[in-house]
Design a protein around this motif. Structure first.
Motif, mmCIF file in Angstrom:
data_model
loop_
_atom_site.group_PDB
_atom_site.id
_atom_site.type_symbol
_atom_site.label_atom_id
_atom_site.label_comp_id
_atom_site.label_asym_id
_atom_site.label_seq_id
_atom_site.Cartn_x
_atom_site.Cartn_y
_atom_site.Cartn_z
ATOM 1 N N ASP A 98 0.407 -1.675 -0.028
ATOM 2 C CA ASP A 98 -0.257 0.246 -0.010
ATOM 3 C C ASP A 98 0.869 1.352 -0.024
ATOM 4 O O ASP A 98 0.934 2.185 1.055
ATOM 5 N N PRO A 99 1.010 1.649 -0.766
ATOM 6 C CA PRO A 99 1.743 2.830 -0.793
ATOM 7 C C PRO A 99 1.742 3.917 -1.091
ATOM 8 O O PRO A 99 2.713 5.368 -0.275
ATOM 9 N N LYS A 100 0.562 3.820 -1.160
ATOM 10 C CA LYS A 100 0.133 5.459 -0.773
ATOM 11 C C LYS A 100 -0.061 5.573 0.939
ATOM 12 O O LYS A 100 -0.345 6.856 1.584
ATOM 13 N N ASP A 101 -0.488 4.989 1.663
ATOM 14 C CA ASP A 101 0.628 4.693 3.272
ATOM 15 C C ASP A 101 1.236 5.148 4.096
ATOM 16 O O ASP A 101 1.955 6.113 4.813
ATOM 17 N N ILE A 102 2.236 5.151 2.470
ATOM 18 C CA ILE A 102 3.412 5.386 3.510
ATOM 19 C C ILE A 102 4.332 6.930 3.304
ATOM 20 O O ILE A 102 5.100 7.096 4.100
ATOM 21 N N GLY A 103 3.644 7.621 3.136
ATOM 22 C CA GLY A 103 3.534 8.922 3.202
ATOM 23 C C GLY A 103 3.360 9.294 4.516
ATOM 24 O O GLY A 103 4.536 10.322 5.013
ATOM 25 N N GLN A 104 2.831 8.696 5.752
ATOM 26 C CA GLN A 104 2.020 9.051 6.780
ATOM 27 C C GLN A 104 3.192 8.894 7.598
ATOM 28 O O GLN A 104 3.604 9.865 8.485
ATOM 29 N N HIS A 105 4.662 8.054 7.294
ATOM 30 C CA HIS A 105 5.516 7.863 7.877
ATOM 31 C C HIS A 105 6.909 8.115 7.585
ATOM 32 O O HIS A 105 7.713 8.082 8.141
ATOM 33 N N CYS A 106 6.871 8.738 6.668
ATOM 34 C CA CYS A 106 7.991 9.837 5.609
ATOM 35 C C CYS A 106 8.203 11.530 6.154
ATOM 36 O O CYS A 106 6.521 11.927 5.886
ATOM 37 N N LYS A 107 9.336 12.088 7.076
ATOM 38 C CA LYS A 107 9.361 13.128 7.112
ATOM 39 C C LYS A 107 11.111 13.545 6.909
ATOM 40 O O LYS A 107 11.247 12.558 7.064
ATOM 41 N N PRO A 108 11.036 15.075 6.469
ATOM 42 C CA PRO A 108 12.437 15.665 6.154
ATOM 43 C C PRO A 108 12.984 15.248 7.829
ATOM 44 O O PRO A 108 12.562 15.695 9.010
ATOM 45 N N VAL A 109 14.542 14.944 7.808
ATOM 46 C CA VAL A 109 15.102 15.226 8.968
ATOM 47 C C VAL A 109 16.246 16.557 8.370
ATOM 48 O O VAL A 109 16.360 16.918 7.223
ATOM 49 N N LYS A 110 16.840 17.432 9.319
ATOM 50 C CA LYS A 110 16.847 19.070 9.479
ATOM 51 C C LYS A 110 18.156 18.772 10.222
ATOM 52 O O LYS A 110 17.898 18.681 11.612
ATOM 53 N N ILE A 111 19.393 18.800 10.007
ATOM 54 C CA ILE A 111 20.486 18.893 11.149
ATOM 55 C C ILE A 111 21.113 20.841 10.969
ATOM 56 O O ILE A 111 20.980 20.908 9.706
#
Length: 164
Positions: A98-111
């Motif tokens: 279910d690729p549409k759900d993957i975006g819910q768990h993906c967020k950018p990383v900022k260092i």
């Protein structure tokens, strides 16, 4: 004879790696001046990857920047680190299908700027690491790290303040 041949081959490999990385950097979203990235590093989805001036990434680090990874100025990232902006969903039945759900768990990383990340550290999706902070070797960072703090462990936790 063997040592001369080895030196020649080694020098040629270094030239090829430098050309590869000089070309590869052109795909980054942003790449500052005086950036050093070891040729053994892997940066997946480089067009969502930014790195500031005077920063370096050591050997065998893997960065998965599908949803964005931003590294500030004057950062040191030690060898064999993992930084990812993408994760799988928890429900095992939908994890792959279910690729549409993957975006819910993906967020950018900022260092932030002046950050030092120790060897074998892991930075999870959605994490922000504040300016002047230090992440200890082998740490798994699962919470945001404020500026001017030292975090270590699995899961990483604050152990002390950075004196500026």
């Amino acid at each position: 004879m063997f040592s001369i041949s080895y030196l020649v081959v080694n020098k040629i490999e270094k030239i090829i790696q430098k050309i590869k990385w000089d070309n590869y950097r052109s795909f980054f979203k942003y790449c500052g001046n005086n950036v050093i990235i070891d040729p053994t590093c892997t940066i997946l989805v480089p067009d969502n990857f930014s790195i500031g001036h005077n920063s370096s990434i050591s050997a065998y680090t893997v960065i998965y920047s599908a949803y964005g990874v931003e590294i500030g100025n004057n950062c040191l990232i030690s060898s064999n680190c993992g930084i990812s902006s993408i994760n799988h969903i928890i429900n095992s039945a939908n994890r792959v299908n279910d690729p549409k759900d993957i975006g819910q768990h993906c967020k950018p990383v900022k260092i932030g700027n002046n950050v030092w990340i120790g060897m074998n550290a892991c930075i999870l999706p959605g994490i922000t690491i504040g300016d002047n902070s230090i992440i200890g070797s082998g740490s798994v960072v699962s919470k945001n790290v404020p500026s001017n703090e030292i975090w270590v462990g699995n899961p990483a936790r604050k152990i002390k303040e950075v004196i500026i």
